[in-house]
Design a protein around this motif. Structure first.
Motif: not given
Length: 403
Positions: A229-239, A263-272, A350-355
């Motif tokens: 689910l890292q892909v979901l966090i990355e996709a949401f960062a783009k959204v 996953l919490v840490r990853l969201a923090q790393q993306f600044g979201i 991530a790009e596909h989910f975000a778009n």
């Protein structure tokens, strides 16, 4: 069609929480005349007992709730012993024996059924041997040895002995049927039974008015590492970079704490981190209420052989709630979205989910239309009353063939 008495041995803890157990057998099939006698795990310390659930008998093994390896082994042996005992006892009352996702019980049940001359049915909801092999790849030491041994012992027993010799095998999806046929299980012995929606959800939809929260994205389900689910966090960062008021609500938890923490840490790393809410596990109606408040719901299923055979409950729940869905290409999800028009199905990434999420936010009329189509389709094809009809008719076929 005549009534039918079956004995059903499952690995679930009493009372069962899986809707394809409690709703399908406890309610929908019972209304058609199926009398199920159960064997389940005991949740509390005590002697072996027989109790009632919806006027059906449930046998529970003796269980001692203590920590430590010794007690774990004792409880495991007790579970197997009482399983075998009840499978033997049921030979004089059951017209059909069914075992779900268990190997030793399947061997015993198959033997008892053959001695008695009654049908034996195996219910296979998840490719556990393949999952053990995947787990072994990332495990170390004794855990790696355990997973490898488990998989390599179970696969030949299930795929070359139990399933081919069963009178019938219910599988989770059309893809699982294809996968098992490769191992030699006869396709004409298998019937796919997808996950559905409980009547409780239909009642919720009919009686609960939930205000939609603009910009809210909701994910329901497990956060287990195999889901990637890292892909979901990355996709949401783009959204979020495109739509600053967007918020992601993740309802569920990992099998171990570290899976959620990562996953919490990853969201923090993306600044979201401030825009992502991890609720943990919540009562089912609360989860539905959160999903009903979403503008968009997401169902990412990592494309692996293990998960490709899944039938995702969350997708049906989103659709029943009238929510437009973003999901990735996957045998069951692709077929459902193509048939219903309930959302967008994209390649994994991530790009596909975000778009796809951004497109739904920017096209609210089309998104609402997709949500309405999904609700209509689920009501016609994924209620447990409809699914029960398929199972019930197959039981009748099995009994006629055996007689």
């Amino acid at each position: 069609m005549k009534n039918l008495k079956i004995f059903y041995s499952i690995d679930d803890i009493f009372p069962p929480y899986r809707v394809d157990v409690s709703e399908l057998f406890g309610v929908s099939l019972a209304k058609r005349g199926l009398d199920t006698e159960w064997y389940m795990r005991n949740p509390i310390s005590g002697k072996a007992a027989s109790i009632k659930l919806n006027n059906q008998t449930v046998h529970l093994p003796g269980f001692i709730k203590r920590s430590g390896l010794l007690w774990k082994i004792i409880n495991k042996l007790a579970f197997w012993f009482y399983d075998a005992l009840n499978l033997w006892r049921c030979r004089n009352s059951a017209e059909l024996i069914q075992v779900r996702d268990k190997t030793i019980a399947a061997l015993i049940g198959l033997l008892v059924a053959r001695i008695k001359g009654i049908p034996f049915v195996y219910w296979y909801s998840y490719p556990f041997p393949e999952d053990y092999l995947e787990s072994a790849k990332v495990a170390t030491g004794m855990r790696r040895l355990y997973f490898n041994c488990h998989a390599r012992l179970e696969r030949p027993v299930l795929y070359r002995f139990v399933m081919p010799l069963s009178d019938h095998v219910f599988v989770q999806s059309g893809q699982m049927k294809i996968d098992l046929a490769v191992y030699g299980v006869p396709p004409d012995k298998m019937t796919p039974i997808p996950m559905g929606i409980p009547s409780q959800l239909l009642s919720f939809v009919g009686t609960k008015a939930v205000q939609e929260v603009p910009g809210r994205i909701v994910y329901l389900g497990t956060l287990a590492a195999i889901r990637q689910l890292q892909v979901l966090i990355e996709a949401f960062a783009k959204v979020h970079a495109h739509i600053p008021n967007a918020r992601l609500v993740i309802v569920g938890d990992g099998d171990i704490p570290e899976e959620t923490v990562s996953l919490v840490r990853l969201a923090q790393q993306f600044g979201i981190g401030f825009a992502v809410d991890f609720t943990g596990f919540v009562p089912i109606e609360q989860a539905w209420k959160i999903a009903a408040s979403a503008q968009v719901c997401v169902s990412p299923i990592y494309p692996t052989p293990v998960l490709n055979s899944a039938s995702p409950t969350k997708l049906n729940e989103y659709m029943a709630l009238g929510k437009p869905v973003v999901c990735n290409v996957h045998p069951e999800q692709s077929a459902t979205i193509n048939a219903s028009g309930a959302g967008l199905c994209v390649p994994w990434g991530a790009e596909h989910f975000a778009n796809a999420m951004i497109w739904l936010f920017e096209h609210p009329d089309e998104a609402r239309e997709m949500g309405a189509k999904g609700a209509d389709w689920v009501a016609q094809h994924r209620t447990y009353d409809r699914i029960a009809e398929t199972v019930w008719n197959k039981y009748q076929d099995i009994m006629q063939t055996k007689s």
